[in-house]
Write an enzyme that holds these catalytic residues in place. Structure first.
Site, short mmCIF file in Angstrom:
data_model
loop_
_atom_site.label_atom_id
_atom_site.label_comp_id
_atom_site.label_asym_id
_atom_site.label_seq_id
_atom_site.Cartn_x
_atom_site.Cartn_y
_atom_site.Cartn_z
N ASP A 40 0.81 -1.22 0.00
CA ASP A 40 0.00 0.00 0.00
C ASP A 40 0.85 1.28 0.00
O ASP A 40 0.67 2.16 0.86
CB ASP A 40 -0.90 0.04 1.26
CG ASP A 40 -1.70 -1.24 1.46
OD1 ASP A 40 -2.11 -1.84 0.45
OD2 ASP A 40 -1.93 -1.62 2.62
N GLU A 56 -11.61 -0.09 -2.72
CA GLU A 56 -10.90 0.34 -1.51
C GLU A 56 -9.76 1.25 -1.93
O GLU A 56 -9.70 1.68 -3.08
CB GLU A 56 -10.40 -0.88 -0.72
CG GLU A 56 -9.55 -1.84 -1.53
CD GLU A 56 -9.09 -3.05 -0.75
OE1 GLU A 56 -9.37 -3.14 0.44
OE2 GLU A 56 -8.43 -3.93 -1.35
#
Ligand code: FUB
Length: 450
Positions: free
Chosen positions: A31, A216
């Site tokens: 991420d 997301e």
């Protein structure tokens, strides 16, 4: 004594590694949120780890803390060490291992680090803030999470209208107060159904009406009068990176297409950020290169990203080479190739029991090759060293921008050794090509000497 002093210096300064894709070479780094502060790129990734004994969900995401990394050339990365840990944030349930995708922005003289985690009170996820005077910390976490956000993956957009907006989870978005720690009072509110529960939610759902299955990891930014909301979602079975554009930070957004296709090896997630550094746009994303059989342990990567004239974004392809100019006088990992011959060349892990050892290039068959672009020879090199081994002996030729600059003989042997050759005519930034003329060879790296 010397060793202890050196270790202390490394701990104080952070440790530096040189890398292509993946960019962080000694730990997992998912991420990746990249930001440019003071002319350097800072990457704030999640820190995947192997599940310890006190964590039952062995096949799930497992993250206890965050590190921050920085670079001024996208090639040499400094690990500034751990900045926030689950056991020192007052509102986080210790040992929940849920320190998921973060973000960090600068405003009014402070660095605000936003991170989701499992709160002690209630279920699900909340988003907290930790504040620092410098991008690498020390960060001091706020005692409570931000009220009104139930979800993961915060991203803060500082818009040219002067406001800061926070996006999270599956594309929700709300305005922040000037203190950057609370949602603004004038945000819209809506009632949303969660199964058979009704909840009042602050802000708006920016992905309404767009492809958003299991969306997301929103990353929002502004460029040339357009707002971009980029996000992973499931098109078929695993995540792609898609994007939408708007003239307003909180939308409505119009879907424009893909930034990146599904991961070629089936890794279920992708998660990204986009920055402009020294005039070039870059996409940071992740892949599970160090953990090919486990897609919950991931590693950050970078590619260049390009816009079309109308503001739309071109599809980005994943590469091993990544970005940045490599220093000829440091180890060049040619297994992170920019091109490879169809036959006789491939890459393998050096040690499948410790994949952080990296890869080697394996060639057999005359004319097998790998190319590795953008190597900086500065004023010139005189010698090349190949860290290599060969079962029956090999001859290797090295080219720079198409001109042969060296030949290296690799003697037969079972272990890796250093084999060198004289170098002629290599100066400036050149594309490297390593060709097998004869025999079989495994190359860990090549490195030049002045
Ligand atoms: O890293 C944990 C979660 O996986 C992130 O929060 C999601 O975006 C996905 O990458």
């Amino acid at each position: 004594m010397k060793k202890i002093a050196l270790t202390l210096i490394v701990l104080m300064m952070g440790c530096t590694m040189m890398a292509q894709n993946p960019i962080i070479r000694d730990q997992f780094s998912a991420d990746p949120t990249a930001r440019v502060f003071n002319g350097r790129v800072y990457v704030y990734p999640s820190h995947d780890i192997l599940p310890p004994d006190d964590y039952d969900r062995k096949d799930w995401f497992c993250m206890a803390d965050y590190h921050v990394f920085s670079s001024d050339n996208l090639t040499d990365w400094t690990d500034h060490g751990m900045i926030v840990t689950q056991n020192k944030v007052p509102w986080v349930r210790p040992n929940s291992y849920s320190m998921w995708a973060p973000d960090c922005v600068y405003r009014n003289g402070k660095y605000y680090f936003y991170f989701p985690s499992a709160p002690k009170a209630g279920g699900g996820f909340a988003v907290g803030v930790a504040i620092a005077d410098k991008p690498e910390g020390p960060f001091v976490p706020e005692p409570e999470p931000i009220k009104g956000i139930n979800g993961i993956d915060p991203c803060v957009l500082q818009a040219s209208d002067g406001n800061a907006y926070i996006f999270w989870g599956n594309g929700r978005c709300a305005k922040l107060k000037e203190n950057m720690k609370e949602l603004a009072d004038d945000n819209p509110r809506e009632t949303v159904r969660w199964g058979n529960r009704e909840m009042e939610m602050v802000g708006v759902s920016c992905l309404q009406g767009l492809p958003n299955r299991q969306a997301e990891g929103p990353f929002a930014f502004e460029y040339n009068g357009n707002y971009y909301l980029t996000y992973p979602y499931v098109r078929e079975k695993t995540e792609v990176l898609g994007y939408a554009m708007s003239k307003n930070p909180m939308g409505p957004y119009e879907y424009k297409g893909l930034i990146m296709e599904e991961q070629p090896n089936g890794c279920w997630t992708n998660h990204h950020s986009i920055i402009n550094f020294k005039g070039q746009w870059y996409l940071f994303y992740h892949h599970n290169y160090y953990s090919p059989n486990d897609d919950k342990r991931r590693s950050a990567c970078i590619e260049k990203l390009f816009f079309n004239e109308d503001g739309t974004i071109q599809l980005v392809k994943q590469t091993l080479r990544g970005v940045g100019v490599s220093n000829a006088f440091k180890e060049i990992q040619i297994d992170r190739y920019s091109a490879i011959s169809d036959q006789g060349a491939g890459i393998e892990y050096l040690d499948t029991l410790n994949r952080f050892e990296g890869w080697k290039t394996v060639m057999n068959g005359k004319n097998a090759f790998v190319e590795y672009n953008q190597v900086d020879f500065a004023n010139g090199a005189r010698e090349v060293v190949c860290r290599a081994k060969s079962k029956g002996g090999a001859n290797v030729s090295i080219f720079a921008d198409g001109t042969k600059i060296a030949s290296v003989k690799v003697k037969a042997g079972a272990a890796f050794g250093d084999f060198s050759g004289k170098v002629k005519n290599a100066a400036g930034v050149k594309d490297l090509k390593v060709v097998l003329d004869k025999g079989d060879v495994e190359i860990d790296y090549v490195k030049f000497k002045k």
